[in-house]
Design a protein around this motif. Structure first.
Motif, PDB file in Angstrom:
ATOM      1  N   PRO A 324       0.823  -1.227   0.000  1.00 28.09           N
ATOM      2  CA  PRO A 324       0.000   0.000   0.000  1.00 28.09           C
ATOM      3  C   PRO A 324       0.852   1.271   0.000  1.00 28.09           C
ATOM      4  N   VAL A 325       2.000   1.226   0.678  1.00 26.28           N
ATOM      5  CA  VAL A 325       2.902   2.377   0.678  1.00 26.28           C
ATOM      6  C   VAL A 325       3.406   2.633  -0.735  1.00 26.28           C
ATOM      7  N   GLN A 326       3.782   1.566  -1.435  1.00 21.97           N
ATOM      8  CA  GLN A 326       4.260   1.706  -2.803  1.00 21.97           C
ATOM      9  C   GLN A 326       3.137   2.109  -3.754  1.00 21.97           C
ATOM     10  N   LYS A 327       1.933   1.611  -3.496  1.00 19.38           N
ATOM     11  CA  LYS A 327       0.815   1.845  -4.415  1.00 19.38           C
ATOM     12  C   LYS A 327       0.460   3.316  -4.517  1.00 19.38           C
ATOM     13  N   ILE A 328       0.364   3.997  -3.380  1.00 14.22           N
ATOM     14  CA  ILE A 328      -0.058   5.397  -3.407  1.00 14.22           C
ATOM     15  C   ILE A 328       0.996   6.254  -4.089  1.00 14.22           C
ATOM     16  N   CYS A 329       2.256   5.791  -4.086  1.00 13.02           N
ATOM     17  CA  CYS A 329       3.326   6.522  -4.789  1.00 13.02           C
ATOM     18  C   CYS A 329       3.318   6.230  -6.276  1.00 13.02           C
ATOM     19  N   LYS A 330       2.732   5.098  -6.659  1.00 11.37           N
ATOM     20  CA  LYS A 330       2.766   4.691  -8.067  1.00 11.37           C
ATOM     21  C   LYS A 330       1.752   5.463  -8.907  1.00 11.37           C
ATOM     22  N   TYR A 331       0.674   5.936  -8.289  1.00 15.08           N
ATOM     23  CA  TYR A 331      -0.363   6.625  -9.055  1.00 15.08           C
ATOM     24  C   TYR A 331       0.170   7.825  -9.846  1.00 15.08           C
ATOM     25  N   PRO A 332       0.980   8.717  -9.262  1.00 15.43           N
ATOM     26  CA  PRO A 332       1.511   9.831 -10.066  1.00 15.43           C
ATOM     27  C   PRO A 332       2.344   9.357 -11.252  1.00 15.43           C
ATOM     28  N   LEU A 333       3.092   8.252 -11.081  1.00 18.93           N
ATOM     29  CA  LEU A 333       3.890   7.725 -12.182  1.00 18.93           C
ATOM     30  C   LEU A 333       2.998   7.214 -13.315  1.00 18.93           C
ATOM     31  N   GLN A 334       1.946   6.488 -12.942  1.00 22.88           N
ATOM     32  CA  GLN A 334       1.041   5.956 -13.962  1.00 22.88           C
ATOM     33  C   GLN A 334       0.317   7.083 -14.693  1.00 22.88           C
ATOM     34  N   LEU A 335      -0.131   8.081 -13.932  1.00 23.66           N
ATOM     35  CA  LEU A 335      -0.856   9.193 -14.550  1.00 23.66           C
ATOM     36  C   LEU A 335       0.060  10.038 -15.433  1.00 23.66           C
ATOM     37  N   ALA A 336       1.320  10.176 -15.023  1.00 24.91           N
ATOM     38  CA  ALA A 336       2.277  10.920 -15.847  1.00 24.91           C
ATOM     39  C   ALA A 336       2.480  10.212 -17.184  1.00 24.91           C
ATOM     40  N   GLU A 337       2.551   8.885 -17.141  1.00 23.58           N
ATOM     41  CA  GLU A 337       2.715   8.121 -18.383  1.00 23.58           C
ATOM     42  C   GLU A 337       1.447   8.180 -19.222  1.00 23.58           C
TER      43      GLU A 337
END
Length: 593
Positions: A324-337
């Motif tokens: 869950p810690v990694q997941k909330i950080c991954k959203y900006p990366l996915q949206l940027a892509e």
């Protein structure tokens, strides 16, 4: 901070393989060996395990004697899958998240955004890769596998001769059934978002049903407080994510994924995603509690049996709880892509653009809350060092030190001046007096409620209220009681810093009200208790080794110095200043040799 690194916990490795076991791998074949196992109230159901496996101790011994290692955070799944692709002749690309600067000719240097061909991923920490004509080792945690493995390299802004970006590949290029390359890339990103969300939901379900549900049946092993410490609010996160996935599914265009409009889903749930703040703040406590419990064999056997019976992949519980810690950080990366492959004319463009900003703000807010919670221990330690403290603790109303420094306070009725140390927290200004001989010792004198005060800038010259000449002065005026406090700084720039600090204090209070930030009574009491224990021992508090050990088990190399690090505000002790006390005494004394 960057959106890729939040909470000062781990650099992220974002691999599309990380949430599911590759085809053919079923955790050492436990699925074939165990038939309909159940953990019943009070103990493991032996009949479910003893036929083929034996006791839970035997089950664990069989597992431990195999090549899999308990406590290994990532398992071997994703490395096997990547190497399978490479051995099959597929070209695997990774994109650099951060700069990797190296002076070792065996290592591969690169800059953030560079595309690297992964040639060997056998080692978990270091992969072998190639950029143009250069090959070498590089830290796996500095890259993420590209979502679009089919994307041509020329779509990335590579430098060409003449120093300009290669724009030869444009969005007009066709791909497959009449789609442009950009549309196909957007399809890949959309599919990855949907796929990883489904995997994440299964992952959360496995934790809630495979671990929490079974732990609650063992009241002889776990208290409710322990379960709250270990799992935090992950059940709330599970409920939130289920609703979020349903919203994504409604916006997902199965026939033409590139036409999907998912940006609005992130905007709709940006406030609810703030519940990750509580989980991330609790995560270090969870790791320490797990580290303590797993020193006892029965807990090791129990957690491992839970994992196997739920048919979960080969990751230990602390590894599962990190996602869950990694997941909330991954959203900006996915949206940027996603934004990268969304045309400005697309109906989803503005929503994706706004969603990227919103999710960056969520990550920033979570980081800020984590920093504030770390600060309360420092504030509690500071208060415990103040002599003759009176009244309520600072933490009852405050959680942030805004500014501190020395001022001259002038009081009615005789306009008496006093040199004092002042500490401006949110909601209050604390006044202390330095010890006459030991200037590093402070005595509590008073405090001012900043919620009732307005700040008045005072011009140099004679002040009408106090009937004295002042310089570099300002006033605090109480709206309710008309009480006035006059302060003088030594220099004009010091006065301006104080005036700016008072503005920041009001801004911080308003922001806390808007975001709903607060510290629980339990957290306040624990901070004061820790400070009290430290004061009694007279020694600095030891580093929390279990959490440190947990981080070391993740086997991530040290981040480069160029990576922005979270700044933690430190409470500075008042600096010693040379005292003229003894010189003054010697001049005044009538006794001379």
């Amino acid at each position: 901070i960057t959106s890729a690194v939040a909470f000062d916990i781990l650099p992220l490795k974002l691999h599309p393989f990380s949430q599911s076991t590759p085809t053919g791998l079923d955790c050492m074949g436990w699925k074939r060996r165990i038939s309909s196992p159940v953990i019943t109230d009070g103990a493991l159901d032996k009949t479910a395990l003893t036929d083929d496996v034996g006791s839970e101790e035997d089950l664990y011994e069989d597992f431990r004697s195999s090549n899999h290692r308990y406590g290994h955070p990532g398992g071997g799944g994703e490395q096997l899958a990547i190497n399978e692709l490479i051995s099959d002749g597929s070209v695997v690309y990774a994109e650099a998240l951060w700069d990797h600067v190296t002076m070792d000719d065996q290592e591969l240097g690169f800059k953030a955004g560079d595309v690297i061909e992964v040639m060997d991923a056998t080692n978990k920490e270091w992969w072998w890769g190639r950029i143009l004509d250069s090959e070498g080792w590089f830290p796996a945690s500095f890259v993420r596998l590209r979502v679009n493995q089919d994307e041509p390299l020329e779509d990335y802004p590579l430098k060409v001769e003449g120093g300009k970006d290669d724009d030869s590949s444009s969005g007009t290029r066709r791909f497959g059934m009449g789609q442009t390359t950009k549309d196909q890339m957007r399809t890949n990103v959309i599919n990855e978002i949907i796929s990883t969300e489904r995997d994440y939901i299964k992952h959360l379900k496995d934790i809630c049903e495979g671990y929490i549900k079974q732990c609650r049946k063992r009241a002889d092993m776990f208290t409710e407080e322990q379960l709250k410490t270990i799992f935090g609010n992950i059940e709330d996160i599970y409920r939130c994510q289920k609703k979020f996935v349903k919203a994504l599914e409604k916006k997902f265009n199965k026939d033409h994924p590139h036409l999907s409009e998912v940006g609005s889903c992130f905007l709709e749930y940006q406030t609810e995603f703030q519940i990750y703040s509580e989980y991330c703040n609790n995560h270090p406590n969870a790791c320490m509690e797990l580290s303590r419990l797993t020193k006892v064999n029965k807990y090791v056997y129990f957690f491992e049996a839970c994992r196997l019976l739920q048919k979960m992949i080969d990751i230990s519980l602390d590894g599962f709880l990190l996602t869950p810690v990694q997941k909330i950080c991954k959203y900006p990366l996915q949206l940027a892509e996603l934004l990268k492959y969304t045309n400005p004319q697309h109906r989803d463009f503005k929503d994706v653009e706004a969603a990227l900003t919103a999710m960056k703000n969520v990550a920033r807010l979570i980081n800020e809350r984590k920093r504030r919670l770390e600060n309360i221990d420092k504030i509690a330690q500071w208060q415990s060092s103040i002599e003759d403290w009176e009244g309520e603790d600072v933490l009852v109303r405050s959680s942030e030190l805004i500014y501190s420094g020395e001022l001259t306070k002038i009081s009615h009725p005789q306009a008496k001046s006093q040199q004092r140390m002042f500490f401006l927290f949110d909601h209050q200004l604390v006044c202390c007096k330095k010890d006459l001989l030991r200037r590093d010792i402070l005595y509590y004198k008073s405090r001012i409620n900043m919620d009732d005060m307005e700040i008045l800038d005072v011009e140099d010259g004679k002040d009408k209220d106090f009937n004295i000449s002042v310089k570099n002065a300002f006033k605090l005026h109480c709206r309710d009681t008309e009480e006035v406090h006059l302060f003088c700084a030594k220099k004009p720039e010091q006065k301006q810093r104080w005036l700016k600090a008072f503005e920041n204090e009001r801004r911080q209070v308003q922001l806390d009200q808007e975001t709903g930030f607060s510290i629980t009574e339990v957290q306040k009491k624990q901070a004061m208790l820790n400070a009290s224990k430290q004061q009694h021992t007279g020694k600095p508090k030891a580093v929390a080794r279990p959490y440190y050990d947990f981080l070391m088990r993740q086997k991530h190399p040290t981040l480069p110095t160029t990576l922005p690090q979270q700044q933690v505000f430190m409470l500075a002790e008042p600096k010693r200043k040379p005292s003229n006390f003894w010189q003054n005494i010697s001049r005044l004394t009538p006794f001379r040799k």
